[in-house]
Design an enzyme around this catalytic site. Structure first.
Site, mmCIF file in Angstrom:
data_model
loop_
_atom_site.group_PDB
_atom_site.id
_atom_site.type_symbol
_atom_site.label_atom_id
_atom_site.label_comp_id
_atom_site.label_asym_id
_atom_site.label_seq_id
_atom_site.Cartn_x
_atom_site.Cartn_y
_atom_site.Cartn_z
ATOM 1 C CE LYS A 46 -0.929 3.173 6.118
ATOM 2 N NZ LYS A 46 -2.372 3.039 6.470
ATOM 3 C CE LYS A 88 -2.450 -1.357 3.719
ATOM 4 N NZ LYS A 88 -3.431 -1.267 4.807
#
Ligand code: CTP
Length: 134
Positions: free
Chosen positions: A49, A47
């Site tokens: 992240k 993602k």
């Protein structure tokens, strides 16, 4: 006997904070059993992240809570239907920042979006942490 037998919820739970606890306590009031799917470091990387705290520690912190019965890894976006069926969950809960996003699960279980605790998030904590020099 509570309203639901088994609830499941998903999240990163990085830098565990009071908003996380409030949500999990509310879920525990609704269901006899609470399962938390904590996102793995690999899924977060996917993602784009990166967490401060690695998955094994985030998972242990959540699993140690009195209101949590089981922690499972969240490894992809698609596993939710399988999880709901596998663990026979009759409730799926998320904070209302996810409003509507998991309505596709309504064919299998109740889907609830609870109000977030105001003024706190992992992002806020990260942004207010002093920068480490050298
Ligand atoms: N949550 C909440 N209240 C907050 C923060 C989070 O109810 N103040 C809920 C989210 O809606 C989600 C769960 O806690 O259902 C896990 O959230 P997570 O994304 O791990 O935490 P955040 O603090 O929102 O992280 P970020 O700042 O990275 O978005």
């Amino acid at each position: 006997m509570k309203q639901f037998k088994c609830a499941i919820t998903y999240g990163t739970y990085d830098l565990f904070h009071i908003g996380h606890l409030n949500l999990l306590e509310r879920i525990a009031q609704l269901a006899d059993e609470v399962i938390v799917a904590v996102s793995t470091d690999e899924f977060n990387a996917l993602k784009g992240k990166r967490t401060v705290i690695p998955y094994p520690e985030r998972a242990r912190i959540v699993a140690a809570l009195r209101v949590v019965d089981q922690v499972i890894p969240e490894m992809n976006w698609e596993q939710k239907t399988d999880d709901v069926l596998k663990y026979q969950c009759d409730l799926m809960v998320m904070g209302d920042d996810w409003l509507g996003r998991f309505d596709f699960l309504k064919q299998y279980c109740e889907v609830l979006y609870l109000p977030r605790t105001e003024g706190i998030s992992t992002t806020i904590i990260r942004e207010t942490m002093p920068v480490k020099n050298g």
